[in-house]
Motif scaffolding. Structure first.
Motif, PDB file in Angstrom:
ATOM      1  N   VAL A 168      13.463   9.602 -42.498  1.00 31.83           N
ATOM      2  CA  VAL A 168      12.380   8.947 -42.005  1.00 31.83           C
ATOM      3  C   VAL A 168      11.215   9.974 -42.174  1.00 31.83           C
ATOM      4  CG1 VAL A 168      11.542   7.979 -39.599  1.00 31.83           C
ATOM      5  CG2 VAL A 168      13.735   7.562 -40.556  1.00 31.83           C
ATOM      6  N   VAL A 169      10.030   9.449 -42.391  1.00 30.48           N
ATOM      7  CA  VAL A 169       8.636  10.398 -42.344  1.00 30.48           C
ATOM      8  C   VAL A 169       8.514  10.451 -41.000  1.00 30.48           C
ATOM      9  CG1 VAL A 169       6.396  10.728 -43.354  1.00 30.48           C
ATOM     10  CG2 VAL A 169       8.329   9.631 -44.694  1.00 30.48           C
ATOM     11  N   SER A 170       8.115  11.812 -40.381  1.00 31.08           N
ATOM     12  CA  SER A 170       7.992  11.920 -39.008  1.00 31.08           C
ATOM     13  C   SER A 170       7.278  13.008 -38.756  1.00 31.08           C
ATOM     14  CB  SER A 170       9.457  12.095 -38.322  1.00 31.08           C
ATOM     15  OG  SER A 170       9.150  12.422 -36.865  1.00 31.08           O
ATOM     16  N   THR A 171       6.548  13.169 -37.672  1.00 29.46           N
ATOM     17  CA  THR A 171       5.466  14.249 -37.416  1.00 29.46           C
ATOM     18  C   THR A 171       6.481  15.226 -36.451  1.00 29.46           C
ATOM     19  OG1 THR A 171       4.647  13.016 -35.560  1.00 29.46           O
ATOM     20  CG2 THR A 171       3.518  13.270 -37.583  1.00 29.46           C
ATOM     21  N   ALA A 172       7.871  14.797 -35.961  1.00 25.93           N
ATOM     22  CA  ALA A 172       8.441  15.470 -34.931  1.00 25.93           C
ATOM     23  C   ALA A 172       9.176  16.485 -35.878  1.00 25.93           C
ATOM     24  CB  ALA A 172       9.573  14.499 -34.451  1.00 25.93           C
ATOM     25  N   SER A 173       9.126  17.649 -35.669  1.00 31.07           N
ATOM     26  CA  SER A 173       9.949  18.816 -36.119  1.00 31.07           C
ATOM     27  C   SER A 173      10.521  19.827 -35.090  1.00 31.07           C
ATOM     28  CB  SER A 173       8.671  19.530 -37.034  1.00 31.07           C
ATOM     29  OG  SER A 173       9.097  20.560 -37.868  1.00 31.07           O
ATOM     30  N   SER A 174       9.733  20.766 -34.921  1.00 28.70           N
ATOM     31  CA  SER A 174      10.353  21.805 -34.156  1.00 28.70           C
ATOM     32  C   SER A 174       9.238  22.483 -33.041  1.00 28.70           C
ATOM     33  CB  SER A 174      10.535  23.221 -34.862  1.00 28.70           C
ATOM     34  OG  SER A 174      11.084  24.298 -33.959  1.00 28.70           O
ATOM     35  N   TYR A 175       9.670  23.020 -32.024  1.00 27.52           N
ATOM     36  CA  TYR A 175       8.831  23.677 -31.124  1.00 27.52           C
ATOM     37  C   TYR A 175       7.755  24.590 -31.592  1.00 27.52           C
ATOM     38  CZ  TYR A 175       7.312  26.328 -26.823  1.00 27.52           C
ATOM     39  OH  TYR A 175       6.679  26.698 -25.821  1.00 27.52           O
ATOM     40  N   LEU A 176       6.458  24.282 -31.300  1.00 28.19           N
ATOM     41  CA  LEU A 176       5.303  25.125 -31.799  1.00 28.19           C
ATOM     42  C   LEU A 176       5.291  25.310 -33.438  1.00 28.19           C
ATOM     43  CD1 LEU A 176       5.192  27.962 -29.396  1.00 28.19           C
ATOM     44  CD2 LEU A 176       3.763  25.948 -29.271  1.00 28.19           C
ATOM     45  N   SER A 177       6.121  24.207 -33.931  1.00 29.07           N
ATOM     46  CA  SER A 177       5.670  24.309 -35.729  1.00 29.07           C
ATOM     47  C   SER A 177       5.878  22.923 -35.979  1.00 29.07           C
ATOM     48  CB  SER A 177       6.813  25.139 -36.351  1.00 29.07           C
ATOM     49  OG  SER A 177       8.058  24.665 -35.670  1.00 29.07           O
ATOM     50  N   GLN A 178       5.494  22.791 -37.235  1.00 29.91           N
ATOM     51  CA  GLN A 178       5.596  21.183 -38.093  1.00 29.91           C
ATOM     52  C   GLN A 178       6.117  21.646 -39.297  1.00 29.91           C
ATOM     53  OE1 GLN A 178       5.128  18.112 -37.222  1.00 29.91           O
ATOM     54  NE2 GLN A 178       5.948  17.728 -39.105  1.00 29.91           N
ATOM     55  N   SER A 179       7.167  20.975 -39.734  1.00 32.49           N
ATOM     56  CA  SER A 179       7.830  21.119 -41.113  1.00 32.49           C
ATOM     57  C   SER A 179       7.044  20.244 -42.025  1.00 32.49           C
ATOM     58  CB  SER A 179       9.359  20.901 -41.355  1.00 32.49           C
ATOM     59  OG  SER A 179      10.205  21.778 -40.180  1.00 32.49           O
ATOM     60  N   GLU A 180       7.103  20.354 -43.325  1.00 35.83           N
ATOM     61  CA  GLU A 180       6.574  19.538 -44.156  1.00 35.83           C
ATOM     62  C   GLU A 180       7.452  17.994 -44.111  1.00 35.83           C
ATOM     63  OE1 GLU A 180       5.400  20.131 -48.942  1.00 35.83           O
ATOM     64  OE2 GLU A 180       7.452  20.662 -48.204  1.00 35.83           O
ATOM     65  N   ALA A 181       6.351  17.073 -43.781  1.00 41.37           N
ATOM     66  CA  ALA A 181       6.981  15.789 -43.624  1.00 41.37           C
ATOM     67  C   ALA A 181       7.106  14.894 -44.984  1.00 41.37           C
ATOM     68  CB  ALA A 181       6.247  15.016 -42.551  1.00 41.37           C
ATOM     69  N   ASN A 182       6.183  15.137 -45.459  1.00 45.17           N
ATOM     70  CA  ASN A 182       5.909  14.236 -46.928  1.00 45.17           C
ATOM     71  C   ASN A 182       5.286  15.400 -47.889  1.00 45.17           C
ATOM     72  OD1 ASN A 182       5.231  12.367 -48.615  1.00 45.17           O
ATOM     73  ND2 ASN A 182       3.757  11.252 -47.441  1.00 45.17           N
ATOM     74  N   PRO A 183       6.098  15.555 -48.842  1.00 46.42           N
ATOM     75  CA  PRO A 183       7.087  14.893 -49.640  1.00 46.42           C
ATOM     76  C   PRO A 183       8.393  14.864 -48.812  1.00 46.42           C
ATOM     77  CG  PRO A 183       6.745  16.671 -50.919  1.00 46.42           C
ATOM     78  CD  PRO A 183       5.777  16.978 -49.832  1.00 46.42           C
ATOM     79  N   VAL A 184       9.436  14.061 -49.245  1.00 47.80           N
ATOM     80  CA  VAL A 184      10.787  13.910 -49.045  1.00 47.80           C
ATOM     81  C   VAL A 184      11.549  14.699 -50.084  1.00 47.80           C
ATOM     82  CG1 VAL A 184      12.864  12.712 -48.705  1.00 47.80           C
ATOM     83  CG2 VAL A 184      10.596  11.860 -47.575  1.00 47.80           C
ATOM     84  N   LEU A 185      12.455  15.526 -49.800  1.00 50.04           N
ATOM     85  CA  LEU A 185      13.171  16.120 -50.855  1.00 50.04           C
ATOM     86  C   LEU A 185      14.816  15.699 -50.622  1.00 50.04           C
ATOM     87  CD1 LEU A 185      12.815  18.584 -53.011  1.00 50.04           C
ATOM     88  CD2 LEU A 185      13.488  20.046 -51.133  1.00 50.04           C
ATOM     89  N   ALA A 186      15.220  15.057 -51.499  1.00 51.32           N
ATOM     90  CA  ALA A 186      16.513  14.587 -51.606  1.00 51.32           C
ATOM     91  C   ALA A 186      17.326  15.298 -52.419  1.00 51.32           C
ATOM     92  CB  ALA A 186      16.674  12.915 -51.719  1.00 51.32           C
ATOM     93  N   GLY A 187      18.622  15.829 -52.223  1.00 49.29           N
ATOM     94  CA  GLY A 187      19.407  16.293 -53.043  1.00 49.29           C
ATOM     95  C   GLY A 187      20.544  15.463 -53.383  1.00 49.29           C
ATOM     96  N   VAL A 217      10.016  27.354 -36.075  1.00 49.86           N
ATOM     97  CA  VAL A 217      10.270  27.678 -37.536  1.00 49.86           C
ATOM     98  C   VAL A 217      10.020  26.103 -38.067  1.00 49.86           C
ATOM     99  CG1 VAL A 217      12.900  26.655 -37.009  1.00 49.86           C
ATOM    100  CG2 VAL A 217      12.338  28.039 -38.861  1.00 49.86           C
ATOM    101  N   ALA A 218       9.622  26.163 -39.477  1.00 49.07           N
ATOM    102  CA  ALA A 218       9.255  25.122 -40.208  1.00 49.07           C
ATOM    103  C   ALA A 218       9.931  25.289 -41.587  1.00 49.07           C
ATOM    104  CB  ALA A 218       7.802  24.921 -40.281  1.00 49.07           C
TER     105      ALA A 218
END
Length: 133
Positions: free
Chosen positions: A71-90, A5-6
């Motif tokens: 922290v902008v990171s490449t770590a995300s989830s097993y077999l997927s990659q979430s959007e790292a950059n941009p950062v979305l802040a509430g 999941v990403a």
């Protein structure tokens, strides 16, 4: 059966949507279509070569007495990659972020703000080794 999941802001409306990969089938997109309003800011970091994606940068967003840290990171989830950059802040209903501080992985920091709710701010790595205090 799903394997990854990403998260990303697919429709650029300030809330996170999900993409799920499935075994032997197409990926599935789940859009978050709540009517939350512009209570967010999007921060895109332009890093310096060779780290153009600003991996390792720390972003702090200040809203009143609250501070968020990303922290902008490449770590995300097993077999997927979430959007790292941009950062979305509430922003928790605030009309703006008071300030944004980016600490770059190679050293130095950039201070920006205020940033109005619903806006996208591009923060570039300081040129030629220049650093803000």
């Amino acid at each position: 059966m799903a394997r990854g999941v990403a998260t990303l802001d697919y429709d650029r409306d300030g809330d996170l949507d999900l993409v799920i990969s499935t075994n032997g089938g197409p990926a599935k997109l789940f859009r978050n279509d709540l009517e939350a309003g512009p209570g967010w800011v999007r921060l895109r970091l332009d890093g310096a070569a060779p780290n153009l994606g600003a991996i390792g940068a720390t972003v702090r967003v200040f809203v009143g007495e609250a501070t968020q840290r990303f922290v902008v990171s490449t770590a995300s989830s097993y077999l997927s990659q979430s959007e790292a950059n941009p950062v979305l802040a509430g922003l928790g209903g605030a009309p703006r972020a008071d300030s944004v501080v980016v600490t770059w992985p190679a050293g130095g920091r950039t201070v920006a703000g205020p940033v109005e709710a619903g806006a996208e701010l591009v923060v570039s790595h300081p040129a030629n080794g220049e650093r803000e205090p």
